[in-house]
Design an enzyme around this catalytic site. Structure first.
Site, short mmCIF file in Angstrom:
data_model
loop_
_atom_site.label_atom_id
_atom_site.label_comp_id
_atom_site.label_asym_id
_atom_site.label_seq_id
_atom_site.Cartn_x
_atom_site.Cartn_y
_atom_site.Cartn_z
N CYS A 37 -2.70 0.34 9.79
CA CYS A 37 -3.76 -0.60 9.38
C CYS A 37 -4.70 -0.97 10.53
CB CYS A 37 -3.16 -1.90 8.88
SG CYS A 37 -1.67 -1.74 7.91
N HIS A 52 0.85 -1.20 0.00
CA HIS A 52 0.00 0.00 0.00
C HIS A 52 0.89 1.25 0.00
CE1 HIS A 52 -3.27 -2.49 2.23
NE2 HIS A 52 -3.77 -2.19 1.05
N1 GLY Z 1 -2.61 -8.94 5.51
C1 GLY Z 1 -3.00 -7.60 5.27
C2 GLY Z 1 -3.49 -7.41 3.91
O1 GLY Z 1 -3.00 -8.08 3.02
O2 GLY Z 1 -4.38 -6.67 3.60
#
Ligand code: GLY
Length: 255
Positions: A250, A163
């Protein structure tokens, strides 16, 4: 921006099956639970009210609540997750966010995909990474929604990281903490930049909440650099979440 609220979700035993591109082995569930409690404690110490959602056994990655929604001062955007095994996580988050946003909730629709880990807010400007999880259609839908609230949006393209916020964080005071992959992006040329060593690149996924930057524990050079720049730091161990490609940002929605 003053943060008042955070939403987190407890990890379930299923978290050991979370998507992973690391070679760090499976997370230790007991340790992950303890780390999650410490994470909540750190959020509270930064001055936010924390809503804690119960764990579920359906979605292994569902404690990474940042990905199914983007929350701002004026609106919330429910995403269409790019990872197949995560599709559906957004339903619970949408119902929770109704309490906070009433009508100002929008949704990214197919064929657009978007995950919150690809969206970095810098004051009234959003940077949206196009990644394996977020496509241009999703990024454009997002920009169209937020422009209605007088925010701006810029698309950032990159390779090699999951990301956008795997490689960069905005920590206030016009400052980015950023890894090699993103440091030369022209979209970021007007920022002060704190460059992260290759060996500490995981620490780029940190969060600024009110007076503090929360850093992952175990990244001493990055910590030293931030202290030198005058930031107040808290550290939280998130080693078990690192094993499944997750990190500090996250694990919560902050608004
Ligand atoms: N394990 C976090 C993701 O891949 O979104």
């Amino acid at each position: 921006m003053k943060f008042k609220n955070a939403i987190v979700k407890k990890p379930s035993k299923k978290m050991v099956e979370g998507i992973s591109t690391t070679n760090l082995g499976k997370p230790n569930y007991k340790k992950a639970l303890k780390q999650h409690k410490n994470y909540i404690k750190a959020l509270r110490e930064c001055g936010v009210e924390v809503e804690i959602l119960e764990e579920d056994e359906i979605y292994p990655d569902s404690m990474f609540v940042e990905d199914p929604a983007i929350v701002t001062e004026k609106c919330a955007i429910i995403t269409n997750l790019g990872a197949e095994s995560r599709k559906g996580e957004e339903k619970e988050i949408k119902s929770v966010l109704k309490k906070y946003y009433s009508k100002n909730i929008h949704e990214i629709k197919y064929p657009g995909t978007l995950e919150g880990g690809d969206v970095m807010q810098v004051e009234d400007h959003f940077y949206i990474g196009v990644s394996d999880r977020t496509n241009k259609d999703g990024a454009k839908q997002f920009i169209n929604y937020v422009e209605k609230y007088n925010y701006k949006g810029t698309i950032v393209e990159f390779e090699d990281i999951l990301h956008l916020k795997t490689g960069v964080a905005y920590i206030g005071d016009n400052t980015l903490i950023v890894t090699d992959t993103l440091i030369d992006k022209e979209e970021f040329e007007d920022f002060n930049k704190i460059k992260i060593n290759e060996s500490e690149k995981y620490a780029a996924n940190c969060i600024r909440i009110n007076d503090y930057v929360i850093l992952p524990k175990g990244y001493p050079d990055t910590k030293k650099d931030l202290l030198k720049e005058g930031f107040d730091i808290k550290t939280v161990d998130v080693s078990e979440y690192k094993k499944i490609d997750g990190g500090l940002s996250c694990l919560s929605l902050r608004f």
